[in-house]
Design a protein around this motif. Structure first.
Motif, mmCIF file in Angstrom:
data_model
loop_
_atom_site.group_PDB
_atom_site.id
_atom_site.type_symbol
_atom_site.label_atom_id
_atom_site.label_comp_id
_atom_site.label_asym_id
_atom_site.label_seq_id
_atom_site.Cartn_x
_atom_site.Cartn_y
_atom_site.Cartn_z
ATOM 1 N N GLY A 31 0.807 -1.215 0.000
ATOM 2 C CA GLY A 31 0.000 0.000 0.000
ATOM 3 C C GLY A 31 0.844 1.272 0.000
ATOM 4 O O GLY A 31 0.310 2.365 -0.068
ATOM 5 N N PHE A 32 2.149 1.132 0.109
ATOM 6 C CA PHE A 32 3.102 2.243 0.124
ATOM 7 C C PHE A 32 2.844 3.234 1.253
ATOM 8 O O PHE A 32 3.136 4.414 1.134
ATOM 9 N N VAL A 33 2.323 2.733 2.364
ATOM 10 C CA VAL A 33 2.167 3.560 3.556
ATOM 11 C C VAL A 33 3.563 3.796 4.120
ATOM 12 O O VAL A 33 4.324 2.859 4.330
ATOM 13 N N GLY A 34 3.924 5.050 4.321
ATOM 14 C CA GLY A 34 5.255 5.382 4.821
ATOM 15 C C GLY A 34 6.356 5.201 3.789
ATOM 16 O O GLY A 34 7.511 4.988 4.151
ATOM 17 N N ALA A 35 6.028 5.292 2.500
ATOM 18 C CA ALA A 35 7.021 5.108 1.439
ATOM 19 C C ALA A 35 8.124 6.154 1.531
ATOM 20 O O ALA A 35 7.917 7.272 1.992
ATOM 21 N N VAL A 36 9.304 5.768 1.075
ATOM 22 C CA VAL A 36 10.472 6.649 1.066
ATOM 23 C C VAL A 36 10.820 6.951 -0.386
ATOM 24 O O VAL A 36 10.821 6.060 -1.238
ATOM 25 N N SER A 37 11.133 8.200 -0.677
ATOM 26 C CA SER A 37 11.506 8.600 -2.033
ATOM 27 C C SER A 37 12.930 8.164 -2.350
ATOM 28 O O SER A 37 13.841 8.350 -1.550
#
Length: 131
Positions: A31-37
């Protein structure tokens, strides 16, 4: 991602539908919760916008160090805002240096070579005694 996987390669489409702006994200969950760039990038296209017979040169991009299981590529726009984006291929971990063999692998290789040499010498001495 590990430290060796800090590069991203892109083979862009060689016409105006090639991606121009994109960014990459990494996360531990789908779900890309807290994804980092991993970074925002501008890609070029070419070499000739109207000659589809020409190969598209690879472009390498440096990524921000991060760890995760899922990677998302967000294609933001193409070179002439046609609304269609075409990409040939993408690869992570480009430019990896050749791995240094681990001591155990080196030891096994040396033992194998020594065994072959011993076997070769035994075969020669057996041939001389039987003649």
């Amino acid at each position: 991602m590990t430290a060796i996987d800090t590069k991203f390669a892109l083979w862009n489409d060689n016409d105006y539908q090639g991606v121009e702006n994109f960014n990459l994200q990494i996360a531990d969950n789908p779900g890309f919760v807290g994804a980092v760039s991993l970074g925002s990038f501008i890609a070029s296209y070419g070499p000739l916008p109207t000659d589809y017979s020409q190969p598209v040169p690879v472009q390498e991009f440096d990524l921000t160090d991060a760890t995760g299981r899922y990677v998302r590529i967000n294609f933001l726009d193409d070179h002439f805002n046609s609304g269609v984006i075409n990409v040939g291929e993408v690869i992570f971990g480009v430019g990896e240096s050749s791995a240094v063999p681990e001591p155990s692998a080196l030891l096994l290789m040396c033992a194998g070579i020594a065994g072959l040499r011993l076997n070769s010498r035994r075969g020669k001495s057996t041939d001389k005694t039987s003649a």
